[in-house]
Motif scaffolding. Structure first.
Motif, PDB file in Angstrom:
ATOM      1  N   ILE A  31      10.095  -4.941   0.921  1.00 11.46           N
ATOM      2  CA  ILE A  31      11.127  -4.791   1.054  1.00 11.46           C
ATOM      3  C   ILE A  31      10.993  -3.275   1.919  1.00 11.46           C
ATOM      4  O   ILE A  31      10.431  -2.296   1.862  1.00 11.46           O
ATOM      5  N   LYS A  32      12.652  -3.713   2.645  1.00  8.44           N
ATOM      6  CA  LYS A  32      12.259  -3.079   4.221  1.00  8.44           C
ATOM      7  C   LYS A  32      13.701  -1.596   3.381  1.00  8.44           C
ATOM      8  O   LYS A  32      14.912  -2.242   3.367  1.00  8.44           O
ATOM      9  N   LEU A  33      13.497  -0.684   3.123  1.00 10.57           N
ATOM     10  CA  LEU A  33      15.047   0.152   3.649  1.00 10.57           C
ATOM     11  C   LEU A  33      14.644   1.385   4.829  1.00 10.57           C
ATOM     12  O   LEU A  33      13.923   1.491   5.615  1.00 10.57           O
ATOM     13  N   THR A  34      16.136   0.579   5.379  1.00 10.20           N
ATOM     14  CA  THR A  34      16.392   1.562   6.530  1.00 10.20           C
ATOM     15  C   THR A  34      16.669   3.117   6.089  1.00 10.20           C
ATOM     16  O   THR A  34      17.483   2.903   5.111  1.00 10.20           O
ATOM     17  N   VAL A  35      16.257   4.235   6.561  1.00 11.88           N
ATOM     18  CA  VAL A  35      16.765   5.145   7.051  1.00 11.88           C
ATOM     19  C   VAL A  35      17.502   6.547   8.048  1.00 11.88           C
ATOM     20  O   VAL A  35      16.037   6.501   9.138  1.00 11.88           O
ATOM     21  N   TRP A  36      18.097   7.121   7.575  1.00 12.91           N
ATOM     22  CA  TRP A  36      18.737   7.401   9.085  1.00 12.91           C
ATOM     23  C   TRP A  36      18.941   8.761   8.778  1.00 12.91           C
ATOM     24  O   TRP A  36      19.267   9.351   7.990  1.00 12.91           O
ATOM     25  N   LYS A  37      18.492   9.621   9.743  1.00 17.91           N
ATOM     26  CA  LYS A  37      19.006  11.652   9.959  1.00 17.91           C
ATOM     27  C   LYS A  37      18.979  12.258  10.940  1.00 17.91           C
ATOM     28  O   LYS A  37      18.588  12.126  11.843  1.00 17.91           O
ATOM     29  N   PRO A  38      19.887  12.839  11.316  1.00 16.69           N
ATOM     30  CA  PRO A  38      20.623  12.958  12.314  1.00 16.69           C
ATOM     31  C   PRO A  38      19.081  14.967  12.435  1.00 16.69           C
ATOM     32  O   PRO A  38      19.361  15.395  11.098  1.00 16.69           O
ATOM     33  N   SER A  39      19.199  14.573  13.770  1.00 17.80           N
ATOM     34  CA  SER A  39      17.650  15.353  13.819  1.00 17.80           C
ATOM     35  C   SER A  39      17.851  17.250  13.656  1.00 17.80           C
ATOM     36  O   SER A  39      18.683  17.137  14.198  1.00 17.80           O
ATOM     37  N   TRP A  40      16.763  17.489  12.711  1.00 17.32           N
ATOM     38  CA  TRP A  40      16.728  19.404  12.980  1.00 17.32           C
ATOM     39  C   TRP A  40      15.663  19.965  13.945  1.00 17.32           C
ATOM     40  O   TRP A  40      14.874  20.441  13.892  1.00 17.32           O
ATOM     41  N   GLY A  41      14.899  18.232  14.202  1.00 15.84           N
ATOM     42  CA  GLY A  41      14.663  18.752  15.498  1.00 15.84           C
ATOM     43  C   GLY A  41      12.881  18.770  15.152  1.00 15.84           C
ATOM     44  O   GLY A  41      11.834  18.889  16.134  1.00 15.84           O
ATOM     45  N   ILE A  42      12.455  18.768  13.476  1.00 12.98           N
ATOM     46  CA  ILE A  42      10.786  18.901  13.033  1.00 12.98           C
ATOM     47  C   ILE A  42      10.944  17.823  12.254  1.00 12.98           C
ATOM     48  O   ILE A  42       9.944  17.674  11.329  1.00 12.98           O
ATOM     49  N   ASP A  43      11.551  16.828  12.447  1.00 17.01           N
ATOM     50  CA  ASP A  43      11.504  15.833  11.494  1.00 17.01           C
ATOM     51  C   ASP A  43      10.542  14.984  11.746  1.00 17.01           C
ATOM     52  O   ASP A  43       9.882  14.356  10.506  1.00 17.01           O
ATOM     53  N   GLU A  44      10.010  14.441  12.338  1.00 22.67           N
ATOM     54  CA  GLU A  44       8.898  13.227  12.714  1.00 22.67           C
ATOM     55  C   GLU A  44       7.773  14.374  12.349  1.00 22.67           C
ATOM     56  O   GLU A  44       5.994  13.327  11.492  1.00 22.67           O
ATOM     57  N   LYS A  45       7.625  15.661  12.320  1.00 26.10           N
ATOM     58  CA  LYS A  45       6.228  17.126  11.515  1.00 26.10           C
ATOM     59  C   LYS A  45       6.194  16.459   9.687  1.00 26.10           C
ATOM     60  O   LYS A  45       5.348  16.799   9.324  1.00 26.10           O
ATOM     61  N   TYR A  46       7.401  16.599   9.545  1.00 26.24           N
ATOM     62  CA  TYR A  46       7.527  16.579   7.924  1.00 26.24           C
ATOM     63  C   TYR A  46       7.916  15.648   6.860  1.00 26.24           C
ATOM     64  O   TYR A  46       8.097  15.236   6.780  1.00 26.24           O
TER      65      TYR A  46
END
Length: 433
Positions: A31-46
């Motif tokens: 099952i693939k879920l796609t998730v989008w989010k405007p970046s806060w600049g720390i998204d990859e880390k958290y």
């Protein structure tokens, strides 16, 4: 032979239907879920580690994510929906999501998960939950909110022999009114020293209306009426707010650059302004970047509209996790929404961004002691006086019209009465569409 076909065909149809249903309710192998989010600049880390934990606890689920810029936000989502390939889950603030909801593009959580959403609601402060509701339906789970208060330079107050504004629970806090604010700002304005009582502008480089709507609320009016069919400031309170903003610039002259400096915060950062409005995340950054500043925080001064948030309304908009109506695996997607918004997985990320959580059990924890101290004051003010954007699909179109008329006013291209009247008429036209 005919008899066999009569039995066989319905069985085939039933099998096809069951197969189709299982692909929606799902939990097979992939099952693939796609998730989008405007970046806060720390998204990859958290955020990415949280996705990985969800995948691990839900074998067979893959999360494909995109952290994108804020620029061109609605164009990105509109294009994706029109092409038939929107993300399954995504984050949007209160000013953006109603346009998608009004177009029938978002899942109504109260219809798909009626029993559970009642339980989830109990985990959130009513103030923030209300903004998840559009035309009686729940479209999102509240994630974060902000809070704009006034920062003041204690050293400049001390030099001017002026008392700091009293804390919210101090009896003397009632003295912190528009009149008192003007008195203090005038005393601390010394143009020959390039010192200003209040750093503020009508043309901030971001969403300029966030520094203006507060005066509408403090005067006792709303931006849009309760029915969502017309403006809410076509009244004496609305005109009072316009006149007050104009007076700060052109009568009391406590604002630098005629209220038209998109980088007005620089006056405060460099010690040339005694008071300035800041959002919560800006205060956290300011404490880190300008440790020499001796900063205090206070809610806005009380305006005449005490019927609305005691005349101290402040901008505190809300961001949500939302689900596309086209999502094939709504059960799994909803499970991910609750996972992302759970206390266990949201707090560290939200605190690192300098924002506030919407849950009743939210705990603010900032490593910097000074930022933690000031943050607590802002959070308490937001929970008492915070006002989100009106939940209206046209709000995003209303904002630039409003601040354009305020800009015309402070530049003395229009009188306060004319700017107010034109704002009312132009916004009413938008809301009639």
């Amino acid at each position: 032979m005919k008899k066999k076909n009569k039995i066989f065909l319905p069985m085939m149809v039933a099998l096809i239907l069951v197969s189709g249903i299982s692909s929606v309710l799902a939990s097979p192998t992939d099952i693939k879920l796609t998730v989008w989010k405007p970046s806060w600049g720390i998204d990859e880390k958290y955020l990415v580690p949280i996705f990985k934990k969800f995948e691990k606890s839900n074998p067979g689920v893959r999360i494909e994510y995109l952290f994108h810029p804020w620029e061109g936000l609605m164009e990105r989502y509109t294009t994706a929906f029109m092409a038939g390939h929107p993300p399954d889950l995504f984050y949007l603030p209160d000013v953006h999501y109603p346009k998608l909801a009004a177009s029938g593009l978002l899942a109504k959580l109260d219809e798909f998960f009626p029993q559970d959403i009642v339980k989830v609601k109990k985990e959130y402060m009513q103030r923030w939950w209300n903004s998840a509701i559009y035309k009686g339906h729940v479209y999102g789970i509240p994630y974060v909110h902000v809070g704009i208060t006034l920062a003041y330079n204690k050293d400049l107050f001390d030099e001017g022999g002026i008392e700091y504004p009293a804390p919210m629970d101090d009896p003397k806090f009632s003295e912190w009114t528009w009149n008192k604010f003007v008195e203090v700002a005038q005393k601390l304005t010394i143009p020959e020293k390039d010192q200003w009582g209040y750093a503020w502008a009508a043309n901030w480089a971001g969403d300029a209306e966030v520094w203006m709507y507060c005066y509408i609320w403090q005067a006792g009016a709303e931006i849009i009426n309760e029915e969502g069919t017309g403006v809410g400031f076509d009244n004496k309170a609305g005109l009072t707010a316009f006149k007050f903003m104009n007076d700060l610039v052109n009568t009391y002259r406590v604002v630098p650059d005629g209220g038209m400096n998109p980088k007005f915060h620089d006056y405060f950062y460099t010690g040339h302004a005694a008071i300035a409005p800041f959002d919560c995340y800006q205060v956290t950054a300011m404490v880190k970047d300008y440790p020499e500043l001796n900063i205090g925080i206070t809610p806005y001064a009380q305006g005449p509209g005490r019927n609305l948030l005691d005349g101290r309304g402040m901008h505190a908009n809300v961001g949500f996790w939302l689900m596309s109506n086209r999502c094939d695996y709504k059960d799994i997607a909803y499970k991910l929404m609750k996972f992302l918004t759970s206390k266990e997985y949201c707090e560290e990320y939200i605190n690192a961004a300098g924002l506030f959580g919407c849950r009743k059990d939210y705990e603010m924890k900032i490593d910097n002691p000074k930022a933690q101290e000031l943050g607590k004051i802002i959070l308490a003010a937001a929970e008492r006086y915070g006002h989100a954007y009106p939940i209206n699909p046209h709000q995003i179109e209303v904002n630039p019209v409003f601040y354009a008329e305020v800009q015309n006013m402070v530049q003395q291209l229009k009188t306060p009465e004319q700017a107010w009247k034109d704002a009312v008429n132009r916004i009413n036209e938008i809301l009639k569409r």
